[in-house]
Motif scaffolding. Structure first.
Motif, PDB file in Angstrom:
ATOM      1  N   GLY A  88     -17.328  67.868 -31.680  1.00 57.04           N
ATOM      2  CA  GLY A  88     -16.162  66.899 -32.225  1.00 57.04           C
ATOM      3  C   GLY A  88     -16.704  65.700 -32.266  1.00 57.04           C
ATOM      4  O   GLY A  88     -16.443  64.810 -33.091  1.00 57.04           O
ATOM      5  N   GLN A  89     -17.602  65.081 -31.384  1.00 54.72           N
ATOM      6  CA  GLN A  89     -18.107  63.836 -31.361  1.00 54.72           C
ATOM      7  C   GLN A  89     -19.388  63.680 -32.664  1.00 54.72           C
ATOM      8  O   GLN A  89     -19.390  62.680 -33.192  1.00 54.72           O
ATOM      9  CB  GLN A  89     -18.867  63.480 -30.168  1.00 54.72           C
ATOM     10  N   VAL A  90     -20.011  64.677 -32.762  1.00 51.49           N
ATOM     11  CA  VAL A  90     -20.771  65.015 -33.959  1.00 51.49           C
ATOM     12  C   VAL A  90     -20.001  64.665 -35.324  1.00 51.49           C
ATOM     13  O   VAL A  90     -20.327  64.009 -36.196  1.00 51.49           O
ATOM     14  CB  VAL A  90     -21.617  66.054 -33.909  1.00 51.49           C
ATOM     15  N   ASP A  91     -18.901  65.431 -35.284  1.00 52.56           N
ATOM     16  CA  ASP A  91     -18.101  65.352 -36.589  1.00 52.56           C
ATOM     17  C   ASP A  91     -17.806  63.850 -36.740  1.00 52.56           C
ATOM     18  O   ASP A  91     -17.647  63.420 -37.898  1.00 52.56           O
ATOM     19  CB  ASP A  91     -16.969  66.313 -36.527  1.00 52.56           C
ATOM     20  N   ARG A  92     -17.257  63.268 -35.652  1.00 52.74           N
ATOM     21  CA  ARG A  92     -16.697  61.769 -35.807  1.00 52.74           C
ATOM     22  C   ARG A  92     -18.029  61.009 -36.096  1.00 52.74           C
ATOM     23  O   ARG A  92     -17.695  60.107 -37.121  1.00 52.74           O
ATOM     24  CB  ARG A  92     -16.066  61.272 -34.336  1.00 52.74           C
ATOM     25  N   LEU A  93     -19.085  61.295 -35.652  1.00 54.27           N
ATOM     26  CA  LEU A  93     -20.209  60.265 -35.956  1.00 54.27           C
ATOM     27  C   LEU A  93     -20.565  60.581 -37.401  1.00 54.27           C
ATOM     28  O   LEU A  93     -20.733  59.514 -38.444  1.00 54.27           O
ATOM     29  CB  LEU A  93     -21.428  60.671 -35.052  1.00 54.27           C
ATOM     30  N   VAL A  94     -20.399  61.810 -37.801  1.00 54.36           N
ATOM     31  CA  VAL A  94     -20.889  62.007 -39.445  1.00 54.36           C
ATOM     32  C   VAL A  94     -19.929  61.296 -40.174  1.00 54.36           C
ATOM     33  O   VAL A  94     -20.279  60.686 -41.280  1.00 54.36           O
ATOM     34  CB  VAL A  94     -21.100  63.602 -39.606  1.00 54.36           C
ATOM     35  N   GLU A  95     -18.671  61.363 -39.859  1.00 53.30           N
ATOM     36  CA  GLU A  95     -17.687  60.750 -40.739  1.00 53.30           C
ATOM     37  C   GLU A  95     -17.820  59.283 -41.003  1.00 53.30           C
ATOM     38  O   GLU A  95     -17.770  58.621 -41.906  1.00 53.30           O
ATOM     39  CB  GLU A  95     -16.065  60.977 -40.225  1.00 53.30           C
ATOM     40  N   GLU A  96     -18.076  58.470 -39.554  1.00 54.40           N
ATOM     41  CA  GLU A  96     -18.334  57.081 -39.501  1.00 54.40           C
ATOM     42  C   GLU A  96     -19.462  56.928 -40.368  1.00 54.40           C
ATOM     43  O   GLU A  96     -19.512  55.817 -41.332  1.00 54.40           O
ATOM     44  CB  GLU A  96     -18.297  56.802 -38.242  1.00 54.40           C
ATOM     45  N   LEU A  97     -20.443  57.555 -40.334  1.00 48.94           N
ATOM     46  CA  LEU A  97     -21.922  57.310 -41.095  1.00 48.94           C
ATOM     47  C   LEU A  97     -21.607  57.336 -42.471  1.00 48.94           C
ATOM     48  O   LEU A  97     -22.217  56.654 -43.438  1.00 48.94           O
ATOM     49  CB  LEU A  97     -22.924  57.944 -40.535  1.00 48.94           C
ATOM     50  N   THR A  98     -20.944  58.339 -42.897  1.00 52.04           N
ATOM     51  CA  THR A  98     -20.631  58.572 -44.356  1.00 52.04           C
ATOM     52  C   THR A  98     -19.650  57.562 -44.903  1.00 52.04           C
ATOM     53  O   THR A  98     -19.971  57.039 -45.970  1.00 52.04           O
ATOM     54  CB  THR A  98     -19.692  59.843 -44.540  1.00 52.04           C
ATOM     55  N   GLN A  99     -18.481  57.050 -43.871  1.00 52.87           N
ATOM     56  CA  GLN A  99     -17.882  55.940 -44.561  1.00 52.87           C
ATOM     57  C   GLN A  99     -18.751  54.733 -44.551  1.00 52.87           C
ATOM     58  O   GLN A  99     -18.819  53.848 -45.650  1.00 52.87           O
ATOM     59  CB  GLN A  99     -16.894  55.697 -43.401  1.00 52.87           C
ATOM     60  N   ALA A 100     -19.606  54.263 -43.665  1.00 51.26           N
ATOM     61  CA  ALA A 100     -20.564  53.220 -43.878  1.00 51.26           C
ATOM     62  C   ALA A 100     -21.569  53.258 -45.036  1.00 51.26           C
ATOM     63  O   ALA A 100     -21.865  52.340 -45.689  1.00 51.26           O
ATOM     64  CB  ALA A 100     -21.344  53.095 -42.375  1.00 51.26           C
ATOM     65  N   ARG A 101     -22.046  54.364 -44.975  1.00 53.89           N
ATOM     66  CA  ARG A 101     -22.886  54.601 -46.358  1.00 53.89           C
ATOM     67  C   ARG A 101     -22.096  54.404 -47.554  1.00 53.89           C
ATOM     68  O   ARG A 101     -22.656  53.657 -48.598  1.00 53.89           O
ATOM     69  CB  ARG A 101     -23.667  55.912 -46.428  1.00 53.89           C
ATOM     70  N   ARG A 102     -20.999  54.894 -47.701  1.00 55.51           N
ATOM     71  CA  ARG A 102     -19.914  54.570 -48.900  1.00 55.51           C
ATOM     72  C   ARG A 102     -19.752  53.365 -49.085  1.00 55.51           C
ATOM     73  O   ARG A 102     -20.010  52.586 -50.313  1.00 55.51           O
ATOM     74  CB  ARG A 102     -18.914  55.593 -48.844  1.00 55.51           C
ATOM     75  N   LEU A 103     -19.507  52.376 -47.929  1.00 58.48           N
ATOM     76  CA  LEU A 103     -19.510  50.977 -48.062  1.00 58.48           C
ATOM     77  C   LEU A 103     -20.590  50.390 -48.599  1.00 58.48           C
ATOM     78  O   LEU A 103     -20.648  49.274 -49.337  1.00 58.48           O
ATOM     79  CB  LEU A 103     -18.796  50.447 -46.899  1.00 58.48           C
ATOM     80  N   MET A 104     -21.581  50.748 -47.894  1.00 58.40           N
ATOM     81  CA  MET A 104     -22.942  49.971 -48.427  1.00 58.40           C
ATOM     82  C   MET A 104     -23.367  50.093 -49.578  1.00 58.40           C
ATOM     83  O   MET A 104     -23.994  49.422 -50.227  1.00 58.40           O
ATOM     84  CB  MET A 104     -24.095  50.539 -47.293  1.00 58.40           C
ATOM     85  N   ARG A 105     -23.035  51.379 -50.466  1.00 66.11           N
ATOM     86  CA  ARG A 105     -23.232  51.348 -51.777  1.00 66.11           C
ATOM     87  C   ARG A 105     -22.166  51.020 -52.702  1.00 66.11           C
ATOM     88  O   ARG A 105     -22.743  51.015 -54.015  1.00 66.11           O
ATOM     89  CB  ARG A 105     -23.648  53.068 -51.772  1.00 66.11           C
TER      90      ARG A 105
END
Length: 100
Positions: free
Chosen positions: A73-90
């Motif tokens: 569950g924590q890995v899922d949340r980390l992946v979601e947060e990193l995906t959101q951060a990558r989207r914002l960076m791009r």
């Protein structure tokens, strides 16, 4: 040998368990830069199925190492947060501050 008396067979991705190591270890990835720190991720799976799989995250900064075991569950949340951060960076300049 496992606790049930059957030999323990490593999965193809296992990169480091030994006869006395209770965990299969694989999928090691390390990212970072000198002087700012390193983050390493590694998949750990209990060879004897006593506990669920976990991702081991090691963060190193200025020679100090901190280890955290993440549940699925924590890995899922980390992946979601990193995906959101990558989207914002791009995002184009000026749109990076928009909410979700």
């Amino acid at each position: 040998m496992s606790e049930a008396g059957r030999p323990v067979v490593c999965p193809a991705w296992c990169r480091g368990c030994g006869p006395n190591d209770p965990m299969h270890r694989g999928f090691l990835a390390t990212v970072g830069r000198e002087r700012t720190g390193w983050v390493s991720l590694q998949l750990l799976v209990d060879r004897f199925v006593r506990r669920e799989a976990a991702v081991k995250l090691d963060a190193t900064r200025y020679g100090v190492n901190q280890t955290v075991l993440l549940s699925p569950g924590q890995v899922d949340r980390l992946v979601e947060e990193l995906t959101q951060a990558r989207r914002l960076m791009r995002a184009p300049a000026g749109r990076a501050g928009e909410g979700r």
